[in-house]
Motif scaffolding. Structure first.
Motif, PDB file in Angstrom:
ATOM      1  N   ASP A  72      41.858  16.733  47.582  1.00  0.00           N
ATOM      2  CA  ASP A  72      41.811  16.013  49.022  1.00  0.00           C
ATOM      3  C   ASP A  72      41.352  14.666  48.640  1.00  0.00           C
ATOM      4  OD1 ASP A  72      43.416  17.480  50.560  1.00  0.00           O
ATOM      5  OD2 ASP A  72      41.656  18.695  51.136  1.00  0.00           O
ATOM      6  N   HIS A  85      48.273  12.024  51.123  1.00  0.00           N
ATOM      7  CA  HIS A  85      47.208  12.080  50.377  1.00  0.00           C
ATOM      8  C   HIS A  85      47.421  13.077  48.992  1.00  0.00           C
ATOM      9  CE1 HIS A  85      46.469  15.933  52.432  1.00  0.00           C
ATOM     10  NE2 HIS A  85      45.866  16.188  51.380  1.00  0.00           N
ATOM     11  N   HIS A 117      49.598  20.590  46.488  1.00  0.00           N
ATOM     12  CA  HIS A 117      48.869  21.368  47.377  1.00  0.00           C
ATOM     13  C   HIS A 117      49.419  21.344  48.820  1.00  0.00           C
ATOM     14  CE1 HIS A 117      46.392  18.231  48.650  1.00  0.00           C
ATOM     15  NE2 HIS A 117      46.100  18.841  49.457  1.00  0.00           N
TER      16      HIS A 117
HETATM   17 FE   FE2 Z   1      44.994  18.455  51.596  1.00  0.00          FE
END
Ligand code: FE2
Ligand code: FE2
Length: 163
Positions: A72, A85, A117
């Motif tokens: 992240d 992101h 992801h």
């Molecule tokens: Fe994420």
């Protein structure tokens, strides 16, 4: 116990810490789940357990932890420019991984998993990308969450303890 020297190098890198700082600042007023080191670490531990349980060819522990701790990292870019992101994170991860001593094959695997992801189609994902996507959901404590009714990520399944 196993010490993960390259992962420890990664998380103490001032650039990595600066990204975490930017994310923490941007999420100060956020009601939903935040994306600090604790989240990355939770995802790392869950992804590792999951991959071991699955068996087969499991990526190296350092590769799994690095991918999770970086997954992240692109959040601040998303908050700043609207860029996705996961994509941003994959690009930001590469130089950090290189500095921490990961080899080109490992860097490719980690960057791909980070990029994947947040795609929840689950099919066509790499082994590591799928592990990150699943662990990302399992890492969240939805049961006691006061804002789950309005959370876009929440599903009934997330009221269950999985790992
Ligand atoms: Fe994420
Ligand atoms: Fe996440």
């Amino acid at each position: 116990m196993s010490v993960l020297p390259r992962v420890n190098k990664l998380i103490t890198d001032p650039v990595y810490q600066n990204y975490l700082q930017k994310i923490a600042e941007a999420e100060k007023e956020r009601l939903y789940c935040k994306h600090g080191l604790d989240h990355g670490l939770a995802v790392a531990r869950i992804a590792y357990a999951y991959l071991l349980e699955q068996g087969g060819t499991v990526p190296a522990k350092e590769v799994i932890y690095a991918a999770a701790l970086l997954h992240d990292i692109g959040r601040w870019a998303e908050y700043t420019s609207g860029e996705d992101h996961a994509r941003a994170g994959a690009a930001l991860a590469r130089p950090l991984l290189e500095k921490s001593g990961f080899d080109p094959r490992e860097i490719r695997m980690i960057a791909q998993a980070i990029a994947e992801h947040s795609t929840h189609s689950a099919e066509n994902l790499s082994v590591l990308g799928r592990a990150l996507a699943l662990a990302d959901d399992w890492a969240r404590d939805c049961l006691q969450c006061k804002v789950k009714d309005s959370c876009h990520k929440f599903t009934e399944q997330m009221n269950q303890i999985v790992y």
